[in-house]
Design a protein around this motif. Structure first.
Motif, PDB file in Angstrom:
ATOM      1  N   ILE A 208       0.869  -1.183   0.000  1.00 51.08           N
ATOM      2  CA  ILE A 208       0.000   0.000   0.000  1.00 51.08           C
ATOM      3  C   ILE A 208       0.900   1.225   0.000  1.00 51.08           C
ATOM      4  CG2 ILE A 208      -1.827   1.242   1.226  1.00 51.08           C
ATOM      5  CD1 ILE A 208      -2.539  -1.501   2.519  1.00 51.08           C
ATOM      6  N   THR A 209       0.772   2.054  -1.016  1.00 51.92           N
ATOM      7  CA  THR A 209       1.639   3.215  -1.156  1.00 51.92           C
ATOM      8  C   THR A 209       0.810   4.430  -1.545  1.00 51.92           C
ATOM      9  OG1 THR A 209       3.695   3.983  -2.202  1.00 51.92           O
ATOM     10  CG2 THR A 209       2.199   2.694  -3.575  1.00 51.92           C
ATOM     11  N   ASP A 210       1.472   5.525  -1.894  1.00 50.88           N
ATOM     12  CA  ASP A 210       0.756   6.713  -2.353  1.00 50.88           C
ATOM     13  C   ASP A 210       1.570   7.387  -3.452  1.00 50.88           C
ATOM     14  OD1 ASP A 210       2.806   7.943  -0.938  1.00 50.88           O
ATOM     15  OD2 ASP A 210       1.515   8.918   0.529  1.00 50.88           O
TER      16      ASP A 210
ATOM     17  N   ASP B 235      -6.157   6.154  -5.182  1.00 51.65           N
ATOM     18  CA  ASP B 235      -7.114   5.485  -6.062  1.00 51.65           C
ATOM     19  C   ASP B 235      -8.395   5.109  -5.325  1.00 51.65           C
ATOM     20  OD1 ASP B 235      -5.373   5.675  -8.192  1.00 51.65           O
ATOM     21  OD2 ASP B 235      -4.573   3.642  -7.941  1.00 51.65           O
ATOM     22  N   PHE B 236      -8.370   5.229  -3.975  1.00 49.37           N
ATOM     23  CA  PHE B 236      -9.523   4.820  -3.182  1.00 49.37           C
ATOM     24  C   PHE B 236     -10.146   5.955  -2.380  1.00 49.37           C
ATOM     25  CE2 PHE B 236      -6.927   1.080  -3.860  1.00 49.37           C
ATOM     26  CZ  PHE B 236      -7.855   0.106  -4.202  1.00 49.37           C
TER      27      PHE B 236
ATOM     28  N   ALA C 228      -6.619  11.181   4.279  1.00 45.61           N
ATOM     29  CA  ALA C 228      -7.634  10.137   4.390  1.00 45.61           C
ATOM     30  C   ALA C 228      -8.099  10.041   5.836  1.00 45.61           C
ATOM     31  CB  ALA C 228      -7.064   8.807   3.922  1.00 45.61           C
ATOM     32  N   ASN C 229      -9.325  10.444   6.102  1.00 48.16           N
ATOM     33  CA  ASN C 229      -9.823  10.459   7.482  1.00 48.16           C
ATOM     34  C   ASN C 229     -10.704   9.256   7.809  1.00 48.16           C
ATOM     35  OD1 ASN C 229     -12.088  11.099   6.039  1.00 48.16           O
ATOM     36  ND2 ASN C 229     -12.314  13.170   6.853  1.00 48.16           N
TER      37      ASN C 229
ATOM     38  N   GLY D 173     -13.575   0.338  -0.387  1.00 49.48           N
ATOM     39  CA  GLY D 173     -12.955  -0.192  -1.597  1.00 49.48           C
ATOM     40  C   GLY D 173     -11.585  -0.791  -1.337  1.00 49.48           C
ATOM     41  N   LEU D 174     -10.794  -0.114  -0.512  1.00 53.72           N
ATOM     42  CA  LEU D 174      -9.468  -0.626  -0.181  1.00 53.72           C
ATOM     43  C   LEU D 174      -9.575  -1.870   0.685  1.00 53.72           C
ATOM     44  CD1 LEU D 174      -6.436  -0.477  -0.263  1.00 53.72           C
ATOM     45  CD2 LEU D 174      -6.504   1.272   1.522  1.00 53.72           C
ATOM     46  N   ALA D 175     -10.495  -1.832   1.647  1.00 56.11           N
ATOM     47  CA  ALA D 175     -10.708  -3.017   2.493  1.00 56.11           C
ATOM     48  C   ALA D 175     -11.127  -4.211   1.646  1.00 56.11           C
ATOM     49  CB  ALA D 175     -11.762  -2.715   3.553  1.00 56.11           C
TER      50      ALA D 175
END
Length: 329
Positions: A24-26, A54-55, A60-61, A66-68
């Motif tokens: 998982i990156t950014d 992408d999600f 991100a709070n 979608g990521l899960a």
């Protein structure tokens, strides 16, 4: 970069061709994500790279469904989080880690705030030696009742511990069993103290403060009584007000939740990045979340911010463990 990525994948997490690896990156750290991916592909493992943006938007709070779902569908055995840290994103990272570590039982390398300097410094260390030192230090403190620490930045802390209810957790950087995890670069042992009193002169501050302020020109002073921050003094413009607001966001945000001793003996100078600087040999503490699953603490908190002071002199139950940043073992 390649040597650091190789250490992370092959040594720290012991990835083999039978593993399924998620990274998982950014956008800001996708080069590091690609470096990790290349090593995994060279091993022959299945690999999936997921980019946070992408999600969900940044910061991100929350942890997006979608990521899960993507993680659940891929069913990784090993996971890496190699991305930046933005204000408020503990609300994203904590449920992500809960899913990966505690529910899916992955071997997890948590590289929050990682950058190229850390890949070339802390991640290229000899992790067999760091593991040896970490376990030796852990053996010296796991039964401790009282630890004192002083540093040249003005730190003078007295902490009490109860090994019957709070556990020390060695973090050697070698995570070869399912459900094990650690921050990378690694090297520390930590617990949640019963009480802390005194002053810490912080040279680097964690969470999003690390990326914004780096190494402070003048240490920020935290005065602590009965484990609570009673006063903050910081000369860096804007920092004192931000810290006061941060430590007031929850009833336990100003409470000492973590007490740790860094054990990465390959590190010397501060980098300004908390992920690496908290591993420099010596004491650091954190206000907020006490890692209750690992330490046995009976309280919790949604925030967590570490503060680091270097060149520690440490006494454990009146016996020296460290003098001026050098272990006496």
């Amino acid at each position: 970069m390649h040597q650091g990525a190789t250490n992370a994948v092959r040594v720290c997490m012991a990835v083999t061709s039978v593993d399924k690896v998620v990274i998982i990156t950014d956008t800001a750290r996708q080069d590091i994500g690609r470096a990790l991916e290349k090593v995994v592909m060279d091993i022959g493992s299945s690999v999936c790279v997921l980019k946070i943006e992408d999600f969900i938007g940044r910061p991100a709070n929350e942890f997006p469904d979608g990521l899960a779902g993507a993680l659940t569908e891929f069913k990784p055995t090993v996971s890496f989080f190699a991305a930046t840290s933005l204000n408020g994103e503990l609300a994203f990272r904590r449920p992500m880690m809960d899913l990966l570590i505690y529910q899916m039982k992955t071997r997890h390398g948590h590289m929050v705030g990682i950058d190229e300097r850390l890949m070339r410094e802390g991640m290229t260390a000899d992790y067999d030696e760091i593991a040896r030192i970490t376990h030796k230090v852990n053996d010296a403190v796991k039964g401790a009742r009282h630890i004192e620490v002083q540093t040249p930045s003005g730190t003078d802390l007295s902490a009490k511990f109860d090994p019957s209810v709070r556990k020390w957790n060695p973090c050697p950087g070698l995570y070869h069993q399912q459900g094990m995890w650690g921050n990378l670069p690694e090297g520390e042992t930590f617990t949640s103290p019963i009480s802390v009193d005194g002053v810490i002169g912080a040279e680097v501050i964690g969470d999003h403060f690390s990326g914004k302020y780096g190494v402070l020109d003048e240490p920020a002073r935290f005065e602590i009584a009965n484990s609570r921050v009673r006063k903050i003094t910081a000369s860096t413009p804007g920092l004192q007000e931000e810290l006061v607001a941060y430590l007031n966001q929850h009833e336990n945000s100003d409470r000492v939740g973590e007490y740790a001793i860094g054990t990465n003996v390959s590190l010397g100078a501060l980098s300004g990045n908390l992920l690496q600087d908290e591993k420099i040999p010596g004491v650091h503490v954190a206000f907020g979340y006490p890692y209750p699953e690992e330490t046995g603490a009976d309280w919790t908190c949604p925030s967590h911010v570490d503060v680091v002071a270097t060149r520690s002199t440490i006494k454990v139950d009146n016996q020296y463990l460290m003098r001026d940043g050098q272990f006496v073992l």
